[in-house]
Scaffold this motif. Structure first.
Motif, mmCIF file in Angstrom:
data_model
loop_
_atom_site.group_PDB
_atom_site.id
_atom_site.type_symbol
_atom_site.label_atom_id
_atom_site.label_comp_id
_atom_site.label_asym_id
_atom_site.label_seq_id
_atom_site.Cartn_x
_atom_site.Cartn_y
_atom_site.Cartn_z
ATOM 1 N N HIS A 10 0.775 -1.237 0.234
ATOM 2 C CA HIS A 10 0.307 0.004 -0.411
ATOM 3 C C HIS A 10 0.438 1.187 0.020
ATOM 4 O O HIS A 10 1.654 1.492 0.547
ATOM 5 N N VAL A 11 0.745 1.913 -0.834
ATOM 6 C CA VAL A 11 1.778 3.286 -0.983
ATOM 7 C C VAL A 11 0.528 4.464 -0.405
ATOM 8 O O VAL A 11 -0.776 4.898 -1.057
ATOM 9 N N THR A 12 0.439 5.335 0.604
ATOM 10 C CA THR A 12 -0.550 6.010 0.799
ATOM 11 C C THR A 12 0.272 7.884 1.294
ATOM 12 O O THR A 12 1.523 7.405 1.205
ATOM 13 N N LEU A 13 -0.316 8.725 0.474
ATOM 14 C CA LEU A 13 0.300 9.949 0.703
ATOM 15 C C LEU A 13 -0.030 10.787 2.298
ATOM 16 O O LEU A 13 -0.227 9.791 3.202
ATOM 17 N N CYS A 77 10.961 -0.588 -2.309
ATOM 18 C CA CYS A 77 9.669 0.318 -2.328
ATOM 19 C C CYS A 77 10.295 1.967 -2.202
ATOM 20 O O CYS A 77 9.829 3.240 -3.410
ATOM 21 N N GLU A 78 11.679 1.433 -2.004
ATOM 22 C CA GLU A 78 12.178 2.949 -1.785
ATOM 23 C C GLU A 78 12.849 3.051 -2.537
ATOM 24 O O GLU A 78 13.181 4.269 -3.369
ATOM 25 N N LYS A 79 13.034 2.383 -3.745
ATOM 26 C CA LYS A 79 14.033 2.719 -5.209
ATOM 27 C C LYS A 79 12.818 3.381 -5.772
ATOM 28 O O LYS A 79 13.516 3.857 -7.156
ATOM 29 N N LEU A 80 11.181 2.490 -6.374
ATOM 30 C CA LEU A 80 10.353 2.872 -6.873
ATOM 31 C C LEU A 80 9.284 2.924 -7.004
ATOM 32 O O LEU A 80 8.464 3.822 -7.530
ATOM 33 N N LEU A 81 8.711 1.975 -6.108
ATOM 34 C CA LEU A 81 7.741 2.406 -5.830
ATOM 35 C C LEU A 81 6.848 3.494 -5.231
ATOM 36 O O LEU A 81 5.465 4.090 -5.559
ATOM 37 N N ALA A 82 7.846 3.753 -3.958
ATOM 38 C CA ALA A 82 7.243 5.226 -3.359
ATOM 39 C C ALA A 82 7.960 6.663 -3.478
ATOM 40 O O ALA A 82 8.904 6.418 -3.411
ATOM 41 N N ASN A 83 7.167 7.802 -3.365
ATOM 42 C CA ASN A 83 7.740 8.876 -3.753
ATOM 43 C C ASN A 83 7.963 9.075 -2.012
ATOM 44 O O ASN A 83 7.007 9.146 -1.388
ATOM 45 N N THR A 84 9.281 8.731 -0.976
ATOM 46 C CA THR A 84 9.354 8.551 0.236
ATOM 47 C C THR A 84 9.209 9.877 0.829
ATOM 48 O O THR A 84 9.257 10.719 1.989
ATOM 49 N N VAL A 85 9.687 11.255 0.253
ATOM 50 C CA VAL A 85 8.841 12.305 1.220
ATOM 51 C C VAL A 85 7.804 12.422 0.576
ATOM 52 O O VAL A 85 7.054 13.600 2.176
ATOM 53 N N ILE A 86 6.925 12.207 -0.017
ATOM 54 C CA ILE A 86 5.416 12.357 0.599
ATOM 55 C C ILE A 86 4.141 11.263 0.648
ATOM 56 O O ILE A 86 3.300 11.428 0.415
#
Lengths: 95, 95
Positions: A10-13, A77-86
């Motif tokens: 799950h990737v959430t804002l 997730c860290e490298k592709l799936l999520a933009n960990t800034v937001i």
């Protein structure tokens, strides 16, 4: 390569990040007559089928291989799936 | 209008429906050096904050109101959130 494993991501804002897509859904629901909708947030849901035991991290296939799979998917997730800034992400492994 | 409830909705493509977005993710993961990825499917994850007891379906607020909420969110999925020709959805209510 035995039975495959499935990773559910799950990737959430992050809280506080504006979500115009969610706002659009909330307004559309209101226009359709659904009241009582306080807020809507839209995220992504990604299912990844992993070949079992394909973790190539030094052949450390002893122990619980779902732990290795979880590490690998966190890395994805860290490298592709999520933009960990937001965005936040969570990973769940099913074997 | 007491404590709010949260509905968690997953919208996923039906099996057999082509998922170019998932394929793109799978290829990108491979290009990044992640092997052992058999398949990727991307869906949507929607969180809806509902005002508690705002179900206006004839004032039937007796019994378990999370059941009413689930019905309401299923209705939202049918009418707006999912394209039921090509997508499945699942609803989970948290109070």
């Amino acid at each position: 390569m035995r039975a495959p494993m499935k990773a559910k991501v799950h990737v959430t804002l992050k809280p506080g990040v504006l979500d115009p897509q969610g706002k659009a859904i909330a307004h559309a629901l209101e226009a359709l007559g659904f009241d009582g909708v306080a807020d809507v947030r839209q995220g992504k849901y990604i299912e990844i089928d992993l070949e079992h035991g394909s973790g190539d991290s030094g052949g450390d296939s002893s122990g619980d291989s779902s732990v290795g799979a979880e590490d690998r998917v966190n890395d994805m997730c860290e490298k592709l799936l999520a933009n960990t800034v937001i965005e936040n992400y969570s990973v769940e492994i099913e074997s």
